[in-house]
Motif scaffolding. Structure first.
Motif, PDB file in Angstrom:
ATOM      1  N   GLY A   1      19.803  18.961   8.295  1.00 43.55           N
ATOM      2  CA  GLY A   1      21.082  18.570   7.712  1.00 43.55           C
ATOM      3  C   GLY A   1      22.144  19.625   7.978  1.00 43.55           C
ATOM      4  N   TYR A   2      23.245  19.550   7.238  1.00 41.57           N
ATOM      5  CA  TYR A   2      24.361  20.475   7.417  1.00 41.57           C
ATOM      6  C   TYR A   2      24.000  21.885   6.959  1.00 41.57           C
ATOM      7  CZ  TYR A   2      29.036  22.491   6.965  1.00 41.57           C
ATOM      8  OH  TYR A   2      30.132  23.306   7.066  1.00 41.57           O
ATOM      9  N   LYS A   3      23.421  22.010   5.764  1.00 39.18           N
ATOM     10  CA  LYS A   3      23.071  23.330   5.231  1.00 39.18           C
ATOM     11  C   LYS A   3      21.599  23.676   5.422  1.00 39.18           C
ATOM     12  CE  LYS A   3      26.592  23.642   1.660  1.00 39.18           C
ATOM     13  NZ  LYS A   3      26.846  23.817   0.220  1.00 39.18           N
ATOM     14  N   ASP A   4      20.734  22.696   5.329  1.00 39.46           N
ATOM     15  CA  ASP A   4      19.294  22.935   5.375  1.00 39.46           C
ATOM     16  C   ASP A   4      18.598  21.625   5.730  1.00 39.46           C
ATOM     17  OD1 ASP A   4      16.926  24.355   5.185  1.00 39.46           O
ATOM     18  OD2 ASP A   4      16.984  24.608   3.009  1.00 39.46           O
ATOM     19  N   ASP A   5      17.288  21.661   5.745  1.00 44.66           N
ATOM     20  CA  ASP A   5      16.531  20.458   6.071  1.00 44.66           C
ATOM     21  C   ASP A   5      16.716  19.381   5.005  1.00 44.66           C
ATOM     22  OD1 ASP A   5      15.516  21.557   8.368  1.00 44.66           O
ATOM     23  OD2 ASP A   5      13.594  22.138   7.481  1.00 44.66           O
TER      24      ASP A   5
ATOM     25  N   ARG B   1      28.776  15.814  -3.200  1.00 42.59           N
ATOM     26  CA  ARG B   1      29.878  14.836  -3.280  1.00 42.59           C
ATOM     27  C   ARG B   1      30.184  14.219  -1.912  1.00 42.59           C
ATOM     28  NH1 ARG B   1      34.665  16.847  -1.499  1.00 42.59           N
ATOM     29  NH2 ARG B   1      34.780  19.095  -1.262  1.00 42.59           N
ATOM     30  N   ILE B   2      29.753  14.880  -0.858  1.00 42.59           N
ATOM     31  CA  ILE B   2      29.935  14.340   0.495  1.00 42.59           C
ATOM     32  C   ILE B   2      28.656  13.655   0.968  1.00 42.59           C
ATOM     33  CG2 ILE B   2      30.359  14.945   2.923  1.00 42.59           C
ATOM     34  CD1 ILE B   2      32.099  17.281   1.829  1.00 42.59           C
ATOM     35  N   ALA B   3      27.533  14.331   0.767  1.00 46.24           N
ATOM     36  CA  ALA B   3      26.266  13.855   1.324  1.00 46.24           C
ATOM     37  C   ALA B   3      25.705  12.626   0.604  1.00 46.24           C
ATOM     38  CB  ALA B   3      25.240  14.979   1.300  1.00 46.24           C
ATOM     39  N   GLU B   4      25.773  12.600  -0.710  1.00 45.33           N
ATOM     40  CA  GLU B   4      25.147  11.494  -1.440  1.00 45.33           C
ATOM     41  C   GLU B   4      25.738  10.127  -1.110  1.00 45.33           C
ATOM     42  OE1 GLU B   4      25.042  12.742  -5.539  1.00 45.33           O
ATOM     43  OE2 GLU B   4      23.217  13.917  -5.212  1.00 45.33           O
ATOM     44  N   PRO B   5      27.074   9.983  -1.067  1.00 42.48           N
ATOM     45  CA  PRO B   5      27.609   8.674  -0.662  1.00 42.48           C
ATOM     46  C   PRO B   5      27.235   8.313   0.786  1.00 42.48           C
ATOM     47  CG  PRO B   5      29.320   9.980  -1.727  1.00 42.48           C
ATOM     48  CD  PRO B   5      28.148  10.877  -1.511  1.00 42.48           C
ATOM     49  N   ALA B   6      27.200   9.327   1.655  1.00 41.38           N
ATOM     50  CA  ALA B   6      26.833   9.079   3.053  1.00 41.38           C
ATOM     51  C   ALA B   6      25.390   8.603   3.158  1.00 41.38           C
ATOM     52  CB  ALA B   6      27.043  10.348   3.881  1.00 41.38           C
ATOM     53  N   ILE B   7      24.504   9.264   2.438  1.00 34.88           N
ATOM     54  CA  ILE B   7      23.087   8.891   2.475  1.00 34.88           C
ATOM     55  C   ILE B   7      22.875   7.510   1.868  1.00 34.88           C
ATOM     56  CG2 ILE B   7      20.847   9.462   1.439  1.00 34.88           C
ATOM     57  CD1 ILE B   7      21.514  12.413   2.081  1.00 34.88           C
ATOM     58  N   GLU B   8      23.592   7.202   0.811  1.00 28.87           N
ATOM     59  CA  GLU B   8      23.495   5.871   0.210  1.00 28.87           C
ATOM     60  C   GLU B   8      23.907   4.794   1.223  1.00 28.87           C
ATOM     61  OE1 GLU B   8      25.559   3.342  -3.380  1.00 28.87           O
ATOM     62  OE2 GLU B   8      25.239   5.492  -3.693  1.00 28.87           O
TER      63      GLU B   8
ATOM     64  N   ASP C   1      25.522   3.762  12.782  1.00 33.19           N
ATOM     65  CA  ASP C   1      26.654   4.677  12.904  1.00 33.19           C
ATOM     66  C   ASP C   1      26.583   5.789  11.870  1.00 33.19           C
ATOM     67  OD1 ASP C   1      27.713   3.195  14.988  1.00 33.19           O
ATOM     68  OD2 ASP C   1      29.074   2.056  13.688  1.00 33.19           O
ATOM     69  N   ASN C   2      27.022   6.993  12.275  1.00 32.03           N
ATOM     70  CA  ASN C   2      27.142   8.105  11.336  1.00 32.03           C
ATOM     71  C   ASN C   2      28.280   7.825  10.366  1.00 32.03           C
ATOM     72  OD1 ASN C   2      25.127   9.558  12.663  1.00 32.03           O
ATOM     73  ND2 ASN C   2      26.581  10.533  14.041  1.00 32.03           N
ATOM     74  N   VAL C   3      28.259   8.501   9.232  1.00 37.22           N
ATOM     75  CA  VAL C   3      29.330   8.383   8.256  1.00 37.22           C
ATOM     76  C   VAL C   3      30.360   9.458   8.558  1.00 37.22           C
ATOM     77  CG1 VAL C   3      29.924   8.526   5.812  1.00 37.22           C
ATOM     78  CG2 VAL C   3      27.783   7.430   6.517  1.00 37.22           C
ATOM     79  N   ALA C   4      31.616   9.054   8.737  1.00 31.35           N
ATOM     80  CA  ALA C   4      32.696   9.988   9.046  1.00 31.35           C
ATOM     81  C   ALA C   4      32.824  11.025   7.936  1.00 31.35           C
ATOM     82  CB  ALA C   4      34.013   9.242   9.224  1.00 31.35           C
ATOM     83  N   GLY C   5      32.974  12.279   8.307  1.00 32.74           N
ATOM     84  CA  GLY C   5      33.099  13.353   7.343  1.00 32.74           C
ATOM     85  C   GLY C   5      31.760  13.919   6.908  1.00 32.74           C
TER      86      GLY C   5
END
Length: 103
Positions: A28-32, A57-64, A79-83
């Protein structure tokens, strides 16, 4: 007695043959990011995050959103989630690894 044993054995075999839960990890962005993926046959039925240290606040909505898309389309190539690009890539990598571990 034999009928009870046979029925129990049949139930265990049907659960094992048709339902499986496997785990996978992606960067992921910071860690696994660690996930578990539940399948029934070749169908993805559920994805759960076991570990994720990215900004919530960024990752949880994207993962959902990614979870819904992967289950709806029955493929990881969504598709990836923008941001949340790195979180998206890591999550999809973790799901793909979990699916590969099941085979």
């Amino acid at each position: 007695m034999k009928k009870i044993i046979f029925a129990s054995l049949l139930a265990v075999l049907s659960i094992t043959a048709f339902g499986a839960t496997t785990e996978g990890v992606g960067a992921g962005y910071k860690d696994d990011i660690k996930v578990s993926v539940e399948t029934e046959g070749d169908k993805i039925t559920a994805i759960k995050v076991l570990k994720m240290d990215d900004t919530k606040r960024i990752a949880e909505p994207a993962i959902e959103k990614l979870t819904q898309e992967i289950i709806a389309q029955q493929k990881v190539d969504v598709d990836n989630v923008a941001g949340a690009t790195y979180t998206s890539l890591g999550f999809k990598e973790a799901v793909q690894n979990a699916i590969s571990n099941a085979k």
